[in-house]
Design an enzyme around this catalytic site. Structure first.
Site, PDB file in Angstrom:
ATOM      1  N   ASP A  67       0.815  -1.210   0.000  1.00  0.00           N
ATOM      2  CA  ASP A  67       0.000   0.000   0.000  1.00  0.00           C
ATOM      3  C   ASP A  67       0.851   1.264   0.000  1.00  0.00           C
ATOM      4  O   ASP A  67       2.069   1.230   0.152  1.00  0.00           O
ATOM      5  CB  ASP A  67      -0.942   0.009   1.212  1.00  0.00           C
ATOM      6  CG  ASP A  67      -0.270  -0.510   2.497  1.00  0.00           C
ATOM      7  OD1 ASP A  67       0.942  -0.310   2.649  1.00  0.00           O
ATOM      8  OD2 ASP A  67      -0.971  -1.123   3.320  1.00  0.00           O
ATOM      9  N   ASN A 136      -7.837  -3.276  14.165  1.00  0.00           N
ATOM     10  CA  ASN A 136      -9.193  -3.618  13.722  1.00  0.00           C
ATOM     11  C   ASN A 136      -9.207  -4.806  12.773  1.00  0.00           C
ATOM     12  O   ASN A 136     -10.241  -5.114  12.169  1.00  0.00           O
ATOM     13  CB  ASN A 136      -9.878  -2.405  13.079  1.00  0.00           C
ATOM     14  CG  ASN A 136      -9.157  -1.921  11.831  1.00  0.00           C
ATOM     15  OD1 ASN A 136      -8.188  -2.524  11.379  1.00  0.00           O
ATOM     16  ND2 ASN A 136      -9.634  -0.814  11.273  1.00  0.00           N
ATOM     17  N   HIS A 138      -7.286  -5.144   9.982  1.00  0.00           N
ATOM     18  CA  HIS A 138      -6.955  -4.909   8.580  1.00  0.00           C
ATOM     19  C   HIS A 138      -5.603  -5.513   8.209  1.00  0.00           C
ATOM     20  O   HIS A 138      -4.699  -5.619   9.038  1.00  0.00           O
ATOM     21  CB  HIS A 138      -7.014  -3.413   8.225  1.00  0.00           C
ATOM     22  CG  HIS A 138      -5.894  -2.572   8.748  1.00  0.00           C
ATOM     23  ND1 HIS A 138      -6.106  -1.514   9.595  1.00  0.00           N
ATOM     24  CD2 HIS A 138      -4.546  -2.606   8.536  1.00  0.00           C
ATOM     25  CE1 HIS A 138      -4.942  -0.936   9.879  1.00  0.00           C
ATOM     26  NE2 HIS A 138      -3.988  -1.595   9.246  1.00  0.00           N
ATOM     27  N   GLU A 143      -9.710  -2.351   5.154  1.00  0.00           N
ATOM     28  CA  GLU A 143     -10.390  -2.074   6.402  1.00  0.00           C
ATOM     29  C   GLU A 143     -11.622  -2.972   6.567  1.00  0.00           C
ATOM     30  O   GLU A 143     -12.141  -3.529   5.590  1.00  0.00           O
ATOM     31  CB  GLU A 143     -10.834  -0.607   6.434  1.00  0.00           C
ATOM     32  CG  GLU A 143      -9.694   0.403   6.307  1.00  0.00           C
ATOM     33  CD  GLU A 143      -8.941   0.607   7.618  1.00  0.00           C
ATOM     34  OE1 GLU A 143      -8.879  -0.316   8.447  1.00  0.00           O
ATOM     35  OE2 GLU A 143      -8.409   1.718   7.817  1.00  0.00           O
TER      36      GLU A 143
END
Length: 241
Positions: A67, A136, A138, A143
């Site tokens: 990313d 979370n 990811h 996400e």
């Protein structure tokens, strides 16, 4: 899914680096998938040490990163391009033209996502992919959502991710709100995956990702379906398994 529990972050880095070194020894022109953030730092340090000692040769390897932030110049000190240059690419003998990241400054984000996806496919796909995990769940910047994203795409970051990453910036306002990320489908096409997780604060999400139901609300849980995943934990991250 193979699970290794190490005593500390340094041991985790050495374990992960040994898997990447073995991959390059098996196939000199391996296509490697890399990640950023604090988790892979020990892995990159160990790989740099192996290269310096002549134990591994990156000269024919190719890399693709997971990313990059949208709107951030590659020279910015918090760009992932700069991170990789500082922490790995400048310390091993890999040609810089062999190292690819998504272009967060592209004029057309959809076109850039398509270009990056096509480049990975043209390289023959990723042989071994390094991953960390967010609080979370990811992986990359995929996400939690109602579905698993298939291909490289533009992501709006959640407040959880912004809160976790804003410490790297001078102010919260400088933290980008969007990023380009390989999709879950792209990650799952990698022939092998190494997931490194450390810290007591990751114990809950580690248990959900590895032992919980497979759901896009915990993106990393999809790795339970991959045929070749090695999870490298420290004792605190493994505490709730």
């Amino acid at each position: 899914m193979r699970i290794m529990v190490c005593r500390d972050k340094a041991a985790q880095g050495e374990a992960a680096a040994s898997l990447f070194a073995a991959q390059i020894l098996r196939k000199a022109d391996s296509v490697l998938g890399f990640a950023t953030g604090s988790t892979p730092l020990m892995t990159y340090a160990a790989l740099a040490g192996l290269c310096e000692r002549g134990a591994v040769d990156f000269s024919k390897a190719r890399t693709f990163n997971l990313d990059e932030y949208v709107g951030m110049d590659p020279s910015h000190e918090q760009s992932y391009s700069r991170f990789m240059a500082d922490n790995l690419f400048s310390k091993v003998n890999i040609p810089r033209e062999n190292c690819q990241l998504p272009n967060g400054n592209a004029k057309d984000m959809d076109a850039e996502c398509g270009r990056y996806e096509a480049a990975i496919e043209a390289a023959g796909g990723i042989d071994l992919q390094l991953l960390g995990i967010g609080h979370n769940g990811h992986i990359g910047f995929n996400e939690p959502s109602g579905h698993f994203a298939r291909k490289t795409h533009c992501v709006t970051l959640t407040e959880t991710t912004i809160e976790a990453n804003k410490r790297f910036f001078a102010s919260a306002g400088e933290m980008p709100r969007r990023a380009l990320s390989m999709g879950i489908g792209t990650i799952m096409k990698a022939r092998g995956i190494v997931l490194v997780i450390h810290g007591e604060d990751k114990a809950d999400i580690t248990a959900k990702a590895i032992r919980g139901p497979v759901t896009p609300s915990v993106p990393a849980s999809i790795l339970q379906f991959h045929p070749d995943v090695t999870v490298i934990l420290d004792e605190t991250a493994a505490a709730k398994l």
